[in-house]
Design a protein around this motif. Structure first.
Motif, mmCIF file in Angstrom:
data_model
loop_
_atom_site.group_PDB
_atom_site.id
_atom_site.type_symbol
_atom_site.label_atom_id
_atom_site.label_comp_id
_atom_site.label_asym_id
_atom_site.label_seq_id
_atom_site.Cartn_x
_atom_site.Cartn_y
_atom_site.Cartn_z
ATOM 1 N N ALA A 96 8.656 -5.225 5.823
ATOM 2 C CA ALA A 96 7.571 -5.995 5.228
ATOM 3 C C ALA A 96 7.030 -7.025 6.208
ATOM 4 O O ALA A 96 7.785 -7.662 6.944
ATOM 5 C CB ALA A 96 8.060 -6.682 3.963
ATOM 6 N N VAL A 97 5.716 -7.175 6.200
ATOM 7 C CA VAL A 97 5.062 -8.231 6.969
ATOM 8 C C VAL A 97 5.049 -9.480 6.095
ATOM 9 O O VAL A 97 4.498 -9.466 4.990
ATOM 10 C CB VAL A 97 3.627 -7.835 7.358
ATOM 11 N N PRO A 98 5.655 -10.582 6.550
ATOM 12 C CA PRO A 98 5.702 -11.797 5.727
ATOM 13 C C PRO A 98 4.307 -12.318 5.410
ATOM 14 O O PRO A 98 3.364 -12.149 6.190
ATOM 15 C CB PRO A 98 6.478 -12.789 6.606
ATOM 16 N N ALA A 99 4.171 -12.939 4.256
ATOM 17 C CA ALA A 99 2.902 -13.550 3.875
ATOM 18 C C ALA A 99 2.480 -14.556 4.937
ATOM 19 O O ALA A 99 3.299 -15.341 5.437
ATOM 20 C CB ALA A 99 3.039 -14.235 2.518
ATOM 21 N N VAL A 108 0.811 -1.222 0.000
ATOM 22 C CA VAL A 108 0.000 0.000 0.000
ATOM 23 C C VAL A 108 0.842 1.269 0.000
ATOM 24 O O VAL A 108 0.348 2.338 -0.366
ATOM 25 C CB VAL A 108 -0.969 0.003 1.192
ATOM 26 N N GLY A 109 2.095 1.193 0.398
ATOM 27 C CA GLY A 109 2.940 2.369 0.407
ATOM 28 C C GLY A 109 3.896 2.456 -0.761
ATOM 29 O O GLY A 109 4.718 3.380 -0.833
ATOM 30 N N GLU A 110 3.805 1.503 -1.698
ATOM 31 C CA GLU A 110 4.695 1.529 -2.867
ATOM 32 C C GLU A 110 4.140 2.501 -3.898
ATOM 33 O O GLU A 110 3.008 2.364 -4.345
ATOM 34 C CB GLU A 110 4.816 0.135 -3.475
ATOM 35 N N ARG A 111 4.967 3.459 -4.299
ATOM 36 C CA ARG A 111 4.491 4.504 -5.208
ATOM 37 C C ARG A 111 5.038 4.326 -6.615
ATOM 38 O O ARG A 111 6.144 3.834 -6.805
ATOM 39 C CB ARG A 111 4.901 5.887 -4.698
ATOM 40 N N SER A 112 4.224 4.757 -7.580
ATOM 41 C CA SER A 112 4.636 4.831 -8.985
ATOM 42 C C SER A 112 3.944 6.037 -9.595
ATOM 43 O O SER A 112 2.986 6.574 -9.038
ATOM 44 C CB SER A 112 4.219 3.566 -9.755
ATOM 45 N N SER A 113 4.433 6.461 -10.750
ATOM 46 C CA SER A 113 3.730 7.504 -11.478
ATOM 47 C C SER A 113 2.435 6.932 -12.042
ATOM 48 O O SER A 113 2.298 5.713 -12.203
ATOM 49 C CB SER A 113 4.596 8.049 -12.615
ATOM 50 N N VAL A 114 1.480 7.793 -12.351
ATOM 51 C CA VAL A 114 0.233 7.308 -12.940
ATOM 52 C C VAL A 114 0.494 6.582 -14.258
ATOM 53 O O VAL A 114 -0.101 5.515 -14.503
ATOM 54 C CB VAL A 114 -0.776 8.456 -13.113
ATOM 55 N N PRO A 115 1.386 7.092 -15.141
ATOM 56 C CA PRO A 115 1.678 6.317 -16.359
ATOM 57 C C PRO A 115 2.211 4.923 -16.055
ATOM 58 O O PRO A 115 1.839 3.953 -16.733
ATOM 59 C CB PRO A 115 2.716 7.174 -17.087
ATOM 60 N N ALA A 144 4.388 -2.647 4.224
ATOM 61 C CA ALA A 144 5.837 -2.861 4.281
ATOM 62 C C ALA A 144 6.554 -1.690 4.923
ATOM 63 O O ALA A 144 7.757 -1.538 4.754
ATOM 64 C CB ALA A 144 6.392 -3.105 2.874
ATOM 65 N N GLY A 145 5.824 -0.863 5.665
ATOM 66 C CA GLY A 145 6.424 0.334 6.242
ATOM 67 C C GLY A 145 6.750 0.189 7.715
ATOM 68 O O GLY A 145 6.781 -0.901 8.282
ATOM 69 N N ASP A 146 6.977 1.354 8.346
ATOM 70 C CA ASP A 146 7.332 1.430 9.758
ATOM 71 C C ASP A 146 6.047 1.381 10.584
ATOM 72 O O ASP A 146 5.249 2.309 10.571
ATOM 73 C CB ASP A 146 8.095 2.732 10.009
ATOM 74 N N ARG A 147 5.847 0.299 11.314
ATOM 75 C CA ARG A 147 4.641 0.192 12.134
ATOM 76 C C ARG A 147 4.714 1.077 13.365
ATOM 77 O O ARG A 147 3.692 1.573 13.843
ATOM 78 C CB ARG A 147 4.409 -1.270 12.530
#
Length: 421
Positions: free
Chosen positions: A272-275, A115-122, A230-233
């Motif tokens: 990251a929280v493991p699966a 949920v915290g992984e970012r990308s450009s809209v394209p 996958a962030g800082d809890r």
């Protein structure tokens, strides 16, 4: 209406419509603009010449009447650009209309692996195979980068809403925690509200869970984190319910659950929280409650986002309603001009995506009140405000068709996309 090709994307050839925004005092009485549909022109069938009688017996038959071609179906998805006059100057608006009633189209939430992984809209659009896309919810910029509101991708709940005072967005009158633009399995779009219903039940009873993969756990509460985080809890247990910069909670504690049993307890961590693992992180009274669990305890964690409409969506993105039943929400800000992104739905179930350029000499940006009016003029009966400013980006058929206000496309955690099946 004239043809136009501009420097805002060499591949864009759009109609320029000169319009004037309806003053706020007239918005409630103005009727929605009709949706435009291509109309096929057909020639009338040939009729016998005036005065001509029936053909004589044995005469050679005349030429057969040419079959009338069926009217072409309107495109399932279209893009257009408009130039709109406002009291402060001109604004360039880009509008995509997608007919979600058509089987060849579906709307989807575009995200990264977490949920915290970012990308450009394209980049989101390319990865998700979207023919059109617009940036999504406001997010915890430069910290966790997680979205502020609920999000659902392919029927899977990814996040719940943060406390209202921690939502990084302009105030919208009447907006409530959990407001979303939602799309059902059958493609029906609607405004809805999603609420987290979650708990952890152990040897000493049931504990309420307040948030799912949210960047701000409320004071005294417990947050649930899954492999989508996958962030800082530890940072989610800082700040107050209204101030992100307030000190961290003095008491913070977390419990790790795997296969229905507690496997670890201690101070909140990060990464990251493991699966297959679920992490319960608490602050203040929430931390005290979690301290009642020990390694080896059996714990059942359940979570679901419940919809006010009663229908669980397949796709949802956090957003604030600014247009309801064809009328802009009363009290919308009519002064601050910025680049904006918005989405709306028509009475016929079409999805409207809209961006307005700003912070440049050729396009001065629009207010929230004007954004609602632009959605209404485009045919929407309900609509929401999405993240704006430097995030405002629209993609149509592999091209960025608006003019983002930053030199580089801002990276965002999610986008609302339309995919051709």
């Amino acid at each position: 209406m004239v043809g136009w090709t501009g420097s805002r994307g060499a591949a864009v050839a759009a109609a320029v419509v000169i319009g004037v925004l309806v003053p706020a005092t007239q918005q409630a009485s103005a009727a929605p603009a009709p949706e435009a549909h291509p109309v096929a022109a057909t020639a009338p069938a040939a009729s016998p010449a005036a005065g001509a009688g029936p053909a004589a017996p044995g005469a050679a038959p005349g030429p057969a009447a040419a079959p009338v071609a069926p009217a072409p179906q309107a495109p399932a998805i279209t893009h257009r650009e408009e130039r709109v006059d406002t009291p402060a100057g001109p604004v360039t608006v880009d509008i995509v209309v997608a007919d979600l009633n058509r089987s060849e189209l579906r709307a989807t939430l575009l995200t990264g692996a977490t949920v915290g992984e970012r990308s450009s809209v394209p980049a989101h659009a390319r990865r998700g195979g979207a023919v059109a896309a617009i940036n999504g919810d406001f997010f915890d910029l430069a910290r966790s980068n997680a979205p502020a509101g609920p999000s659902v991708r392919d029927g899977r709940a990814l996040t719940s809403a943060v406390p209202p005072g921690r939502r990084l967005a302009p105030g919208v009158p009447g907006a409530r925690q959990g407001d979303v633009l939602a799309i059902d399995d059958d493609g029906t779009p609607r405004l809805d509200r999603l609420t987290l219903d979650a708990s952890a039940t152990g040897p000493k009873g049931r504990l309420r869970i307040d948030t799912l993969n949210a960047y701000a756990v409320p004071v005294g509460g417990i947050g649930l984190f899954t492999s989508d985080w996958a962030g800082d809890r530890a940072a989610t247990l800082c700040g107050s319910d209204t101030d992100r910069d307030a000190p961290c909670a003095p008491d913070r504690f977390e419990v790790v659950v795997r296969d229905g049993a507690v496997t670890a307890v201690g101070p909140p961590g990060g990464g990251a929280v493991p699966a297959g693992e679920q992490v319960l992180a608490g602050r203040d009274q929430g931390a005290a409650a979690l301290r009642g669990l020990a390694v080896g305890d059996r714990v059942t964690v359940r979570q679901a986002l419940t919809a006010a409409s009663g229908t669980v969506p397949r796709t949802a993105v956090g957003a604030s309603p600014i247009l309801r039943d064809g009328t802009p929400v009363a009290g919308l800000d009519a002064r601050s001009r910025d680049p904006r992104s918005a989405a709306g739905l028509t009475a016929q179930g079409r999805l409207i995506l809209l961006t307005a350029d700003g912070r440049e000499s050729t396009s001065v940006g629009i207010t929230l009140a004007e954004t609602a009016e632009q959605l209404r003029r485009a045919g929407a009966v309900d609509g929401v405000n999405l993240d704006g400013g430097g995030s405002s980006t629209m993609v149509f058929r592999d091209q960025v068709v608006n003019s983002p206000s930053e030199d580089a496309y801002r990276l965002v955690p999610n986008a609302l996309g339309v995919v051709e099946n």
